[in-house]
Design an enzyme around this catalytic site. Sequence first.
Site, mmCIF file in Angstrom:
data_model
loop_
_atom_site.group_PDB
_atom_site.id
_atom_site.type_symbol
_atom_site.label_atom_id
_atom_site.label_comp_id
_atom_site.label_asym_id
_atom_site.label_seq_id
_atom_site.Cartn_x
_atom_site.Cartn_y
_atom_site.Cartn_z
ATOM 1 N N ASN A 1 0.924 -1.134 -0.050
ATOM 2 C CA ASN A 1 0.138 -0.092 -0.062
ATOM 3 C C ASN A 1 0.813 1.211 -0.008
ATOM 4 O OD1 ASN A 1 -1.879 2.025 0.560
ATOM 5 N ND2 ASN A 1 -2.192 1.437 2.495
ATOM 6 N N LYS B 1 0.228 4.188 -0.077
ATOM 7 C CA LYS B 1 -0.457 5.478 0.500
ATOM 8 C C LYS B 1 -0.428 6.529 -0.554
ATOM 9 C CE LYS B 1 -0.060 3.077 4.915
ATOM 10 N NZ LYS B 1 -0.208 3.130 6.271
ATOM 11 N N HIS C 1 -9.306 1.221 5.383
ATOM 12 C CA HIS C 1 -8.060 1.370 5.964
ATOM 13 C C HIS C 1 -8.401 2.314 7.147
ATOM 14 C CE1 HIS C 1 -3.922 2.445 6.600
ATOM 15 N NE2 HIS C 1 -3.701 1.520 5.817
ATOM 16 N N GLU D 1 -6.739 4.643 8.148
ATOM 17 C CA GLU D 1 -6.348 5.968 7.912
ATOM 18 C C GLU D 1 -7.739 6.594 7.178
ATOM 19 O OE1 GLU D 1 -2.744 5.384 5.643
ATOM 20 O OE2 GLU D 1 -1.818 4.851 7.397
ATOM 21 N N GLU E 1 -5.321 -5.036 10.347
ATOM 22 C CA GLU E 1 -4.134 -3.933 10.763
ATOM 23 C C GLU E 1 -4.245 -3.258 11.916
ATOM 24 O OE1 GLU E 1 -2.238 -2.877 6.486
ATOM 25 O OE2 GLU E 1 -4.086 -1.442 6.946
ATOM 26 N N GLY F 1 2.741 2.242 10.714
ATOM 27 C CA GLY F 1 3.577 3.219 10.636
ATOM 28 C C GLY F 1 4.245 3.548 11.949
ATOM 29 N N SER G 1 3.606 -2.282 10.147
ATOM 30 C CA SER G 1 4.961 -2.274 10.274
ATOM 31 C C SER G 1 5.743 -3.868 9.960
ATOM 32 C CB SER G 1 5.371 -2.060 11.792
ATOM 33 O OG SER G 1 5.192 -0.901 12.045
HETATM 34 P P1 13P Z 1 3.195 0.343 7.567
HETATM 35 O O1 13P Z 1 3.707 -1.125 7.085
HETATM 36 O O2 13P Z 1 4.097 1.488 7.089
HETATM 37 O O3 13P Z 1 3.053 0.182 9.355
HETATM 38 O O4 13P Z 1 1.721 0.731 7.211
HETATM 39 C C1 13P Z 1 0.973 -0.613 6.985
HETATM 40 C C2 13P Z 1 -0.463 -0.271 6.386
HETATM 41 O O5 13P Z 1 -1.257 0.788 6.726
HETATM 42 C C3 13P Z 1 -0.732 -0.849 5.200
HETATM 43 O O6 13P Z 1 -2.111 -0.610 4.594
#
Ligand code: 13P
Length: 247
Positions: A11, A13, A98, A100, A167, A173, A211
């Site tokens: 992803n 983002k 997601h 976010e 997740e 992150g 992560s």
């Molecule tokens: P990270 O791997 O940067 O923690 O992000 C995970 C994520 O949100 C994938 O959709």
Amino acid sequence: MTAIPQIIAGNWKMNLTLSQGQEFIDTLLSMLNGKELSRELLLAPNFTLLQALAPRCTGRGIGLAAQNCAFQESGAFTGETSVAMLKDVGAAYVLVGHSERRQIFGERDELLRQKVRAVADGGLVPIFCVGETLEQRQSGEAFEVVISQLHSGLAEFSSSQLIVAYEPVWAIGTGQTATPEDARSMHLHIRKFLEAQFTWGERVPILYGGSAKPENAAELLAQPEVNGLLVGGASLDPESFLKIALA
Ligand code: 13P
């Protein structure tokens, strides 16, 4: 039961411009050098890259996902992108829910249910994301929260083409990964829910995200019911993405 092929999904983002995305794919393909992987690769770039990346990915074992979509089919919805538009430019999957989107853009269960349905109705595969916050985990509500997100998001779902991504919000992150035991127990829980809910529930890939990186990928992927990874930060570099795929 037939084994579910593992999926490594990146992803991106809101990262990588068009030329950076093209360079990523070219580098990845040259590192692969025609070698077939035992795991499927998926990438979720920004909408603006999909059309240009599709010809580079098609037939080369790299699937494309969009990061979001509208639930409406078409019409006066300024700034939105329909499932048909995403399909048109080469996406086969769409991330829905997601954290976010849930946390920063306030997307709620009902909207996510409509989006999941729109993706399936439009002939694409939803990658439905669920996960608890740190506070919810610490107060012992993690299982309940995740099952309730699944229950609500999939309430009107009838296609059998689905991917679920667990997740945990506190692991996204932050560099703080769920332990393999945390991932295993949540994935087992999700599997039980899917099997109870759908006759095809045993076939749904359940990805872990939060992560994930080359250093922890093998251990996570070795857990029962962890059918792949949804990778954020570590998917922005073709070398680390490939290391994860080969872990
Ligand atoms: P990270 O791997 O940067 O923690 O992000 C995970 C994520 O949100 C994938 O959709």
